[in-house]
Design a protein around this motif. Structure first.
Motif, mmCIF file in Angstrom:
data_model
loop_
_atom_site.group_PDB
_atom_site.id
_atom_site.type_symbol
_atom_site.label_atom_id
_atom_site.label_comp_id
_atom_site.label_asym_id
_atom_site.label_seq_id
_atom_site.Cartn_x
_atom_site.Cartn_y
_atom_site.Cartn_z
ATOM 1 N N ALA A 124 0.826 -1.210 0.000
ATOM 2 C CA ALA A 124 0.000 0.000 0.000
ATOM 3 C C ALA A 124 0.858 1.256 0.000
ATOM 4 C CB ALA A 124 -0.935 -0.014 1.212
ATOM 5 N N LEU A 125 1.931 1.269 0.802
ATOM 6 C CA LEU A 125 2.780 2.459 0.855
ATOM 7 C C LEU A 125 3.571 2.621 -0.439
ATOM 8 C CD1 LEU A 125 3.803 4.886 2.393
ATOM 9 C CD2 LEU A 125 5.526 3.419 3.470
ATOM 10 N N THR A 126 4.004 1.520 -1.036
ATOM 11 C CA THR A 126 4.695 1.604 -2.327
ATOM 12 C C THR A 126 3.781 2.211 -3.377
ATOM 13 O OG1 THR A 126 6.017 -0.360 -1.785
ATOM 14 C CG2 THR A 126 5.933 0.290 -4.096
ATOM 15 N N ARG A 127 2.548 1.754 -3.419
ATOM 16 C CA ARG A 127 1.588 2.306 -4.383
ATOM 17 C C ARG A 127 1.366 3.798 -4.146
ATOM 18 N NH1 ARG A 127 -2.892 -2.590 -4.112
ATOM 19 N NH2 ARG A 127 -2.011 -3.868 -5.779
ATOM 20 N N ARG A 128 1.245 4.176 -2.876
ATOM 21 C CA ARG A 128 0.990 5.587 -2.567
ATOM 22 C C ARG A 128 2.179 6.456 -2.980
ATOM 23 N NH1 ARG A 128 -1.041 8.066 3.295
ATOM 24 N NH2 ARG A 128 -1.409 10.209 2.531
ATOM 25 N N ALA A 129 3.383 6.004 -2.664
ATOM 26 C CA ALA A 129 4.564 6.782 -3.021
ATOM 27 C C ALA A 129 4.688 6.926 -4.540
ATOM 28 C CB ALA A 129 5.813 6.124 -2.448
ATOM 29 N N LEU A 130 4.454 5.832 -5.271
ATOM 30 C CA LEU A 130 4.541 5.884 -6.727
ATOM 31 C C LEU A 130 3.439 6.760 -7.313
ATOM 32 C CD1 LEU A 130 5.382 2.147 -7.432
ATOM 33 C CD2 LEU A 130 6.873 4.089 -7.918
ATOM 34 N N ARG A 131 2.262 6.683 -6.733
ATOM 35 C CA ARG A 131 1.138 7.496 -7.222
ATOM 36 C C ARG A 131 1.415 8.989 -7.009
ATOM 37 N NH1 ARG A 131 -2.646 5.394 -4.246
ATOM 38 N NH2 ARG A 131 -3.074 3.714 -5.716
ATOM 39 N N ILE A 132 1.960 9.327 -5.845
ATOM 40 C CA ILE A 132 2.293 10.730 -5.561
ATOM 41 C C ILE A 132 3.259 11.266 -6.610
ATOM 42 C CG2 ILE A 132 3.616 12.200 -3.984
ATOM 43 C CD1 ILE A 132 2.330 10.601 -1.667
ATOM 44 N N LYS A 133 4.300 10.482 -6.904
ATOM 45 C CA LYS A 133 5.284 10.942 -7.872
ATOM 46 C C LYS A 133 4.721 10.967 -9.283
ATOM 47 C CE LYS A 133 9.546 9.675 -7.655
ATOM 48 N NZ LYS A 133 10.152 11.041 -7.598
ATOM 49 N N ALA A 134 3.945 9.956 -9.658
ATOM 50 C CA ALA A 134 3.410 9.871 -11.014
ATOM 51 C C ALA A 134 2.411 10.988 -11.311
ATOM 52 C CB ALA A 134 2.750 8.512 -11.232
ATOM 53 N N ARG A 135 1.700 11.428 -10.274
ATOM 54 C CA ARG A 135 0.674 12.465 -10.471
ATOM 55 C C ARG A 135 1.151 13.855 -10.072
ATOM 56 N NH1 ARG A 135 -4.649 9.294 -7.962
ATOM 57 N NH2 ARG A 135 -4.798 7.687 -9.590
ATOM 58 N N GLY A 136 2.350 13.947 -9.529
ATOM 59 C CA GLY A 136 2.801 15.242 -9.026
ATOM 60 C C GLY A 136 1.916 15.738 -7.903
ATOM 61 N N ASP A 137 1.464 14.813 -7.046
ATOM 62 C CA ASP A 137 0.467 15.127 -6.023
ATOM 63 C C ASP A 137 1.137 15.693 -4.767
ATOM 64 O OD1 ASP A 137 -1.647 15.257 -4.270
ATOM 65 O OD2 ASP A 137 -2.437 13.270 -4.767
ATOM 66 N N ARG A 138 1.412 16.984 -4.802
ATOM 67 C CA ARG A 138 2.106 17.624 -3.680
ATOM 68 C C ARG A 138 1.263 17.600 -2.413
ATOM 69 N NH1 ARG A 138 3.461 22.792 -1.455
ATOM 70 N NH2 ARG A 138 5.697 22.895 -0.950
ATOM 71 N N ASP A 139 -0.051 17.717 -2.554
ATOM 72 C CA ASP A 139 -0.925 17.715 -1.379
ATOM 73 C C ASP A 139 -0.812 16.410 -0.602
ATOM 74 O OD1 ASP A 139 -1.800 20.254 -1.940
ATOM 75 O OD2 ASP A 139 -3.662 19.615 -2.917
ATOM 76 N N ASP A 140 -0.783 15.279 -1.314
ATOM 77 C CA ASP A 140 -0.682 13.998 -0.618
ATOM 78 C C ASP A 140 0.715 13.805 -0.035
ATOM 79 O OD1 ASP A 140 -1.854 11.679 0.373
ATOM 80 O OD2 ASP A 140 -1.189 10.465 -1.319
ATOM 81 N N ALA A 141 1.731 14.321 -0.726
ATOM 82 C CA ALA A 141 3.089 14.258 -0.173
ATOM 83 C C ALA A 141 3.163 15.013 1.148
ATOM 84 C CB ALA A 141 4.086 14.843 -1.172
ATOM 85 N N LEU A 142 2.565 16.192 1.180
ATOM 86 C CA LEU A 142 2.564 16.979 2.422
ATOM 87 C C LEU A 142 1.713 16.307 3.491
ATOM 88 C CD1 LEU A 142 2.304 20.588 0.926
ATOM 89 C CD2 LEU A 142 4.315 19.507 1.967
ATOM 90 N N ALA A 143 0.652 15.629 3.071
ATOM 91 C CA ALA A 143 -0.192 14.918 4.040
ATOM 92 C C ALA A 143 0.606 13.806 4.716
ATOM 93 C CB ALA A 143 -1.428 14.347 3.348
ATOM 94 N N LEU A 144 1.429 13.091 3.959
ATOM 95 C CA LEU A 144 2.289 12.056 4.544
ATOM 96 C C LEU A 144 3.235 12.657 5.574
ATOM 97 C CD1 LEU A 144 3.511 9.667 1.681
ATOM 98 C CD2 LEU A 144 2.220 9.033 3.722
#
Length: 226
Positions: free
Chosen positions: A170-190
């Motif tokens: 689950a964490l691998t998927r989340r990290a890859l998704r954050i990078k693939a989408r440029g999802d800064r909000d989720d990165a900051l949420a982590l």
């Protein structure tokens, strides 16, 4: 001396039934290192662009660096199980490799989350995100009244193998998704949840940091005779 210090640190953090001294063998550090470096070349990396922006532009350089290391180190743990499922590692080797990676995370957590100038420490923050996630998922369980493996410190961590693998996925998927989408909000949420929050996890990090730092880091002095 270094191996004795590593065992003392691990024994102050893990519960007796969890600690496997064989996980401290250099081969398991080597496995993690090789898979970590390989994972830097898998999935979205620093030159990957989302809507025309590189990771440094989308996240800011320090956060982008931490996310890349989070991707690589969590993917390395994922790849251990992936290789074990294909017979490359047996069950004991996989379990010891994952324990080695968890102890690696404590090593970096003990260095603190930020430098003296307030800059992000990438390895420390990814380690806090990893172990905080594993705790939240029940893959790590803190037993406050149990004695650690050293027989003196009260309060220790159990690694729950059956829950660790899905938590890593689950964490691998989340990290890859954050990078693939440029999802800064989720990165900051982590980061808010597992690095900056003042909560039970931050207090546990402080507890184990104090235990970890009892053992000084080794200093090597080399002399070359000519």
């Amino acid at each position: 001396d270094s191996r004795a210090a590593e065992l003392a640190r691990a024994s102050a953090v893990l519960c007796p039934a969890t600690l496997d001294p064989e996980a401290l063998a250099p081969v398991f550090v080597a496995i993690s290192t090789v898979l970590h470096e390989a994972a830097h070349n898998l999935g979205p990396s620093h030159e990957y662009r989302v809507r025309g922006k590189t990771a440094a532009q989308a996240f800011g350089g320090p956060l982008a660096g931490m996310l890349e290391e989070l991707k690589a180190q969590t993917s390395a743990m994922y790849l251990v199980d992936w290789l074990a499922a294909r017979g490359i590692f047996d069950a004991d080797q996989a379990r010891r490799s994952q324990q080695s990676a968890i102890l690696w995370a404590f090593f970096h957590i003990a260095a603190g989350m930020y430098g003296a100038d307030g800059t992000i420490k990438p390895y420390a923050q990814l380690a806090a995100i990893q172990l905080g996630t594993f705790l939240a998922d029940g893959a790590l369980v803190f037993h406050p009244d149990a004695l650690a493996a050293n027989g003196t410190d009260r309060g220790c961590l159990e690694i729950v193998g059956a829950k660790l693998a899905p938590s890593i996925v689950a964490l691998t998927r989340r990290a890859l998704r954050i990078k693939a989408r440029g999802d800064r909000d989720d990165a900051l949420a982590l980061a808010r949840a597992f690095v900056d929050a003042d909560d039970a996890w931050s207090r546990l990090r402080q507890l184990f940091t104090e235990r970890w730092r009892r053992q000084p880091d080794a200093t090597y002095v080399y002399s070359i005779g000519l």
